[in-house]
Design an enzyme around this catalytic site. Sequence first.
Site, PDB file in Angstrom:
ATOM      1  N   LYS A 127      18.284 -21.483  12.072  1.00 14.83           N
ATOM      2  CA  LYS A 127      18.245 -21.000  13.412  1.00 14.83           C
ATOM      3  C   LYS A 127      17.159 -20.303  13.570  1.00 14.83           C
ATOM      4  CE  LYS A 127      20.694 -18.776  15.816  1.00 14.83           C
ATOM      5  NZ  LYS A 127      21.873 -17.926  16.471  1.00 14.83           N
ATOM      6  N   ASP A 145      22.242 -23.262  18.272  1.00 13.17           N
ATOM      7  CA  ASP A 145      23.095 -22.055  18.482  1.00 13.17           C
ATOM      8  C   ASP A 145      24.625 -22.826  19.168  1.00 13.17           C
ATOM      9  OD1 ASP A 145      22.861 -22.481  21.192  1.00 13.17           O
ATOM     10  OD2 ASP A 145      22.155 -20.591  21.647  1.00 13.17           O
TER      11      ASP A 145
END
Length: 220
Positions: A127, A145
Site C-alpha cells: 500500500k 486502505d
Amino acid sequence: MPRESKRALHARMQEEYALLCEEIPEPKCALDFSTPLQLLIATVLSAQTTDKRVNTVTPILFSEYPSAAELAAASPERVEDIIHPLGFYHSKSAHIIALADQLQERFDGVVPQRMEELVTLPGVGRKTANVVLGNAFGVPGFPVDTHVMRVTGRLRWRSDWRSTHPDPVRIEREITACFPPEEWTDLSHRLILHGRAICHARKPDCANCPLNATCPSSEV
C-alpha cells in the site's frame, strides 16, 4: 437482488466512477510532501493514525532531517519526541530511521521507483509503495486502505464483498482490472475521500450519496 452479470457489473462500475469523478473532480494525496522521500516517510508514519495528524508533525521532522543521510543518523529519542502524537512512536521511529539507513546504503539516499525495491525497505508494504509510486512518480498505483476496502465492498465492486477479512492484494488486482492504469491513483483517492466524507464506517450517509441509485448497499 438478482445476480449481476460481469458485463453489467463492469458497466455499473464505470457509471459509478463517473459520478465519483463529478463529486471529486480534483482528488489529491492528503499527506503534505515536497519530495518522494517526504511522501515515503509520511506514508509510513500514517499507519494507524490520520493523514491530518501526520501533517502536524512532518514539518518539524523534515526540517530537522531533510535527507535520508540525516534521518539515518538521527537520535531515536529525538525522532520519537517529534512523532509522539502519532502513537506507536517507538516502532515508527525505528522504521523510518532504518528505512533512511537502507535508502542511504542501498540507493544512495534516493527513493527507488520500482515496487519490487520499495517493498524491501523497513516499514514499507505494498500500500505504501503504491502511494509513493502514484503520487511522487506518476507510476500507476492503487493503494488499498480501509476506506477502499469498505467502499468497494459496499458497492460490491469485488467478488469477496462478503468477506470480513478481505485481501488487499486481491482487491487491488480485481479493481484495477476494470480501469485503465492512468486512473488507478485517482480512483484510489476518490474512493478514500468518498469513504471519509459520505460512506462512513459506522453509518453511511446514503441520503446524500451520489451513488445511492445504483449502490447495492444503499439504505435510501
